[in-house]
Design an enzyme around this catalytic site. Structure first.
Site, PDB file in Angstrom:
ATOM      1  CG  PHE A  25     -11.450  -3.472  -5.240  1.00  0.00           C
ATOM      2  CD1 PHE A  25     -12.424  -4.584  -4.930  1.00  0.00           C
ATOM      3  CD2 PHE A  25     -11.466  -1.844  -4.932  1.00  0.00           C
ATOM      4  CE1 PHE A  25     -13.152  -4.482  -4.006  1.00  0.00           C
ATOM      5  CE2 PHE A  25     -12.583  -2.076  -3.968  1.00  0.00           C
ATOM      6  CZ  PHE A  25     -13.416  -3.063  -3.479  1.00  0.00           C
ATOM      7  CB  ALA A  58      -4.869  -0.893  -3.975  1.00  0.00           C
ATOM      8  CD  GLU A  60      -4.266  -8.262  -2.843  1.00  0.00           C
ATOM      9  OE1 GLU A  60      -5.223  -8.652  -1.490  1.00  0.00           O
ATOM     10  OE2 GLU A  60      -4.937  -7.613  -3.087  1.00  0.00           O
ATOM     11  CB  THR A  88     -13.584   2.436   7.765  1.00  0.00           C
ATOM     12  OG1 THR A  88     -12.970   2.075   6.338  1.00  0.00           O
ATOM     13  CG2 THR A  88     -15.215   2.456   7.783  1.00  0.00           C
ATOM     14  CG  HIS A  90     -10.183  -0.495   3.987  1.00  0.00           C
ATOM     15  ND1 HIS A  90      -9.183  -1.366   4.703  1.00  0.00           N
ATOM     16  CD2 HIS A  90     -10.035  -0.459   2.759  1.00  0.00           C
ATOM     17  CE1 HIS A  90      -9.234  -2.295   3.848  1.00  0.00           C
ATOM     18  NE2 HIS A  90      -9.496  -1.954   2.199  1.00  0.00           N
TER      19      HIS A  90
END
Length: 159
Positions: A25, A58, A60, A88, A90
């Site tokens: 990612f 991240a 994982e 948000t 997150h």
């Protein structure tokens, strides 16, 4: 962290094994970290055994780090990823979860885990820290891994 680059570590003779676990990612930025770390390892310890594993995100990263640490597959493990803040909570939750997991793994298994999962405000910060030369966190992570592997080797040699 400061904006000053970390000094190069001393290099101790002997075979060293390092593992990089990186997130896919935000791939452009993470690959910049991996590339700079790999270059630093090859420059400082050309004979080092270097393995790289990629995971989807991240969240994982700790699973693979856990396996590497539990099986003592490395002198140091580098966890690399980039978390960009959004609108948000997150990113904050993800960053804290990954940080806590990595610290727990390192302490539980006694294997150094270098935390280079960056929580950043924006892409400008990502470019500065992942792609550019002056404060590249990938290079700093490799230097830290070399230094802590040396310390651990010294401690085990004294035992």
């Amino acid at each position: 962290m400061s904006n000053a680059p970390s000094p190069p570590p001393r290099v101790v003779a002997g075979k060293r094994r390092f593992v990089i676990v990186s997130s896919k990612f935000n791939a452009r930025y993470v690959q910049g970290l991996v590339d700079h770390a790999t270059h630093e390892f090859l420059k400082k310890i050309p004979e080092a055994d270097l393995a790289c594993y990629q995971v989807p995100g991240a969240f994982e990263i700790p699973v693979i780090v856990q396996d590497m640490a539990a099986n003592r597959r490395a002198d140091a493990i580098l966890a690399m990823g980039v978390i960009l803040k959004g609108h948000t909570e997150h990113a904050e939750n993800l960053g804290r979860s990954v940080t806590d997991a990595l610290q727990h793994i390192a302490l539980e298994h006694g294997v150094p885990v270098i935390h280079c999962v960056l929580s950043l405000d924006n892409e400008e910060q990502a470019r500065e820290r992942c792609l550019e030369e002056s404060i590249n966190r990938g290079r700093e992570a490799a230097r830290t891994a070399i230094e802590i592997a040396n310390v651990m080797a010294d401690l085990h040699a004294e035992a």
